[in-house]
Design a protein around this motif. Structure first.
Motif, mmCIF file in Angstrom:
data_model
loop_
_atom_site.group_PDB
_atom_site.id
_atom_site.type_symbol
_atom_site.label_atom_id
_atom_site.label_comp_id
_atom_site.label_asym_id
_atom_site.label_seq_id
_atom_site.Cartn_x
_atom_site.Cartn_y
_atom_site.Cartn_z
ATOM 1 N N GLN A 690 -30.185 1.791 25.726
ATOM 2 C CA GLN A 690 -28.899 1.207 26.102
ATOM 3 C C GLN A 690 -28.820 0.916 27.601
ATOM 4 O OE1 GLN A 690 -25.961 3.997 24.627
ATOM 5 N NE2 GLN A 690 -25.893 2.996 22.621
ATOM 6 N N ARG A 719 -28.961 -9.287 22.771
ATOM 7 C CA ARG A 719 -28.494 -8.213 23.668
ATOM 8 C C ARG A 719 -27.311 -8.698 24.504
ATOM 9 N NH1 ARG A 719 -30.828 -2.813 23.844
ATOM 10 N NH2 ARG A 719 -30.393 -2.845 26.069
ATOM 11 N N SER A 724 -24.734 -5.361 25.745
ATOM 12 C CA SER A 724 -25.763 -4.532 26.389
ATOM 13 C C SER A 724 -26.842 -5.471 26.936
ATOM 14 C CB SER A 724 -26.378 -3.549 25.384
ATOM 15 O OG SER A 724 -25.416 -2.676 24.853
#
Length: 776
Positions: A690, A719, A724
């Motif tokens: 993460q 992503r 993230s």
């Protein structure tokens, strides 16, 4: 009344100031042609040639001499323009004026290729021809050049057949320039293997060839290296006028090729020939160097000429030594140009800047070149101690040079390098002849800032280091000790000796308080380690007599309380790490080996502050041992993870073992299986890695470029949508060029850039790109 008209002639004294006829010839036209040309060359720097040519017919003739003596065709536009000129000018004009023809552009079509052929064929008076294709001079000589052609020098990028350039029908295999050619260069290795003798065959017997350059790629094929060496020997015997044969050794196409070109098989074979015949010169090759210096037509018109390739290896008698050659940026510029050196301001002491990194024995040091320009430069060079702080020892022949450098450097800190591997490897035992040079250098050990001992025999290294057993080096900051002796070693004796090893200082016991960086391949002769922050422990790639066990590692950790970077490279015998060890100061760790030391080290040593980890080892074993260990080791501060030669299969397992990283560097990875990395980053509800915001890729192959580009774009996009994001993607030049249309899509969602030494702040990446005085 009749009118009579009488005509009377009277002398007129009116000055003819408004007349179009000059009262006398211009003084400029009465000057010798060489001086007139030089004046015009300087004038062309300030105004256009056309303005000068329109002044008079005489001026036009001088301008034609300057403009047409060197023709450079470096683009489709210049080819098109000069092709038109070749049709508009008479063949006699081009024959008389064009003396040097430089073609650095590859034609993209048969029509463009024909134009290039026609241009070169029209310039029948060319004496120097520079071209990328071997076939061009062959075709042109067959088509146009007469038997008494004046071509004396030909430079060819590489011997690659036609390279897609079609040859004309009816050409003979032997060139007409055989009787006149004196200088011939094959600058770069070709894609296909050709022996030197087969490359010269189309040129005929070459009875007057005095200078020849050949190129060979390092670590390519040892069988062909042997054929290449034998061909060189044959050429040395068969070419009667040959005075110099330069062999340029280029790095292998694969970036993973180990070591510099000086360590390659072809270099060693050429060096053996050079020892017996000093006409042979060996130099590292540089791609595209053959066309350097031809970019600015204005400079060429004003009298500038690029550096003479052959002059680099012509050493004045005052500098003639077998271990140095002429190749410095300084002499490649002002000295070899026709622009007089005195046109530039004399250098001051503040303008001299000399790098402290390792220098090749095959080149004249820049400071020596500077001191031989003129008396003014020599006075400044000899009066600048910082110029003479690099003390390079290559053999006993370096004694006189070392003495001079030590004197000229005065009280400045110095970098001392015993770079004697080449001379030491031909001996069967330790080179005791080097010790007098060691004694001279030891007289100035208080000024040492860097020490490098690079020898072949371990006994030679030991003899040098034993001289400094009780010495003190208050300014010494970096030490590198390396040797390659893997022959005639008594393993039983070494194993017995290993039991007595300790990290107690064996050299410089008088003290080395400034020592912070140490690179060693043995624990037998260690300096004081109290202030060492960076330790490179690199053993032999073939075997090691050292046993990395808990005792040795514990003593090492205790002796280096400030150790922040540790690199372990090589093979260790019976690595046993049973007890738990803590290294709280260690922040960067690197492994490059094929044994099981890495997994044992990572599970047995507590590394609470580790920030950077570089793994070039059996990665599947490492990840299995870490994930199956009880308790499983953790690395809470880890930010940078580098996986060398990674195939992406174990991406999810690495994400489980090192969940805290923010930068993932995949060095020389196999891009075919990048989909496994995509699954790791986008599955599991984006819970893996993460904190990851930087991806770095380097690769050795572009075979799967489309798949890599598409998958990378999808990975970054998903992503990005998941909140993230991958904020930065750094790739090498080859990958960046192959991204194609995906590059714009990537830039819309992340910062895409080319990997540079300064734009990635991983400690190991920064250290690997530092130009330090102990770098080999």
């Amino acid at each position: 009344m009749a009118t009579i008209t009488v005509t009377e002639l009277r002398h007129c004294t009116r000055p003819r100031r408004l007349s179009l006829v000059a009262s006398r010839q211009s003084p400029l036209l009465s000057l010798p042609i060489e001086l007139a040309v030089k004046i015009f060359e300087d004038a062309i720097l300030e105004c256009s040639p056309s303005a000068l040519a329109l002044a008079s017919k005489a001026f036009c003739k001088v301008v034609d001499v300057i403009l047409y003596r060197t023709i450079v065709l470096d683009s489709a536009k210049t080819v098109q323009l000069f092709h038109h000129t070749a049709h508009s000018k008479s063949r006699a004009f081009l024959t008389d004026h064009v003396k040097k023809l430089v073609v650095t552009w590859w034609p993209e079509s048969d029509a463009a290729c024909t134009k290039v052929h026609n241009i070169i064929a029209a310039c029948a008076g060319t004496r120097t021809l520079i071209a990328p294709s071997f076939r061009w001079p062959v075709d042109i000589s067959c088509a146009k050049f007469s038997a008494d052609s004046a071509v004396t020098a030909i430079t060819i990028q590489s011997f690659d057949g036609d390279n897609g350039v079609h040859t004309r029908a009816g050409c003979q295999p032997v060139m007409d320039v055989s009787k006149t050619l004196t200088h011939l260069r094959f600058c770069e290795p070709s894609d296909m293997w050709h022996s030197p003798t087969s490359m010269l065959a189309p040129f005929g017997p070459l009875p007057h060839l005095s200078h020849l350059q050949l190129a060979r790629r390092a670590n390519a094929n040892e069988a062909n290296d042997l054929i290449f060496a034998n061909s060189v020997r044959q050429l040395l015997r068969s070419l009667p006028a040959l005075k110099m044969l330069v062999v340029s050794v280029y790095p292998a196409g694969c970036s993973l090729a180990s070591g510099p070109v000086e360590d390659s098989d072809i270099w060693k074979r050429m060096w053996e020939i050079r020892i017996k015949d000093n006409r042979v010169v060996i130099v590292p090759g540089r791609y595209d160097e053959w066309k350097a210096g031809w970019e600015d037509p204005k400079l060429l018109r004003s009298g500038y000429h690029p550096a003479d390739f052959w002059l680099r290896f012509t050493v004045p008698s005052v500098l003639k030594r077998s271990e140095i050659l002429w190749d410095t940026p300084f002499f490649n510029g002002a000295w070899n140009s026709r622009i007089p050196i005195w046109h530039h301001s004399p250098p001051s002491k503040t303008t001299f800047g000399i790098s402290s990194q390792r220098r090749s024995r095959y080149r004249i040091p820049c400071e020596v070149a500077m001191s031989h320009v003129c008396s003014r430069w020599r006075d400044i060079a000899l009066g600048t101690p910082l110029l003479w702080t690099n003390i390079d020892v290559f053999s006993i022949d370096s004694l006189e040079c070392v003495t001079s450098y030590l004197k000229r450097s005065q009280d400045c800190p110095i970098h001392v390098r015993f770079d004697i591997w080449d001379s030491d490897r031909f001996l069967e035992e330790a080179d005791a002849t080097i010790l007098p040079v060691v004694d001279v250098a030891l007289q100035h050990i208080a000024r040492w800032r860097t020490l490098v001992v690079f020898a072949y025999h371990e006994s030679t290294t030991g003899a040098i280091l034993s001289k400094m057993a009780d010495a003190a080096a208050p300014l010494l900051q970096r030490i590198r000790i390396q040797n390659d002796d893997n022959v005639n070693i008594d393993h039983d004796q070494l194993i017995a000796t290993n039991l007595l090893l300790s990290v107690e200082p064996r050299i410089l016991t008088g003290g080395a308080p400034s020592l912070t960086a140490l690179r060693i391949d043995s624990l037998r002769r260690l300096p004081p380690l109290t202030n060492v922050t960076t330790l490179y422990f690199h053993t032999s790639a073939y075997f090691s007599s050292l046993e990395m066990n808990t005792r040795v590692l514990s003593e090492l950790a205790a002796a280096c309380p400030l150790l922040s970077a540790l690199s372990i490279n090589g093979t260790f015998r019976n690595a046993r790490l049973d007890d738990k060890i803590t290294m709280p100061s260690l922040r960067a760790l690197s492994f490059s080996n094929q044994d099981n030391l890495a997994d044992k080290f990572l599970t047995a040593v507590s590394l609470p502050n580790l920030e950077s980890l570089w793994l070039d080892c059996p990665q599947y074993r490492v990840i299995q041992v870490i994930n199956n260990a009880h308790p499983r080791p953790t690395f809470p501060a880890l930010k940078y993870l580098t996986l060398q030669s990674f195939d992406f299969y174990a991406s999810s397992q690495f994400a489980k073992a090192f969940p805290t990283i923010s930068a993932l560097h995949l060095s020389y990875c196999d891009s075919f299986h990048i989909t496994f990395l995509k699954e790791t980053l986008v599955e599991y509800d984006f819970s893996r890695w993460q904190s990851l915001d930087t991806l770095v890729f380097r690769t050795t192959r572009e075979t799967h470029a489309k798949k890599f580009s598409r998958t990378l774009n999808e990975m970054v996009a998903e992503r990005y949508e998941s909140k993230s994001p991958i904020r930065r993607v750094l790739v090498d030049r080859d990958i960046l060029a192959s991204l194609g249309p995906h590059a714009d899509a990537l830039r819309a969602k992340t910062s895409l850039g080319q990997l540079q030494p300064e734009n990635f702040d991983d400690p190991w990446w920064l250290m690997s790109n530092q130009d330090t005085a102990d770098r080999l």
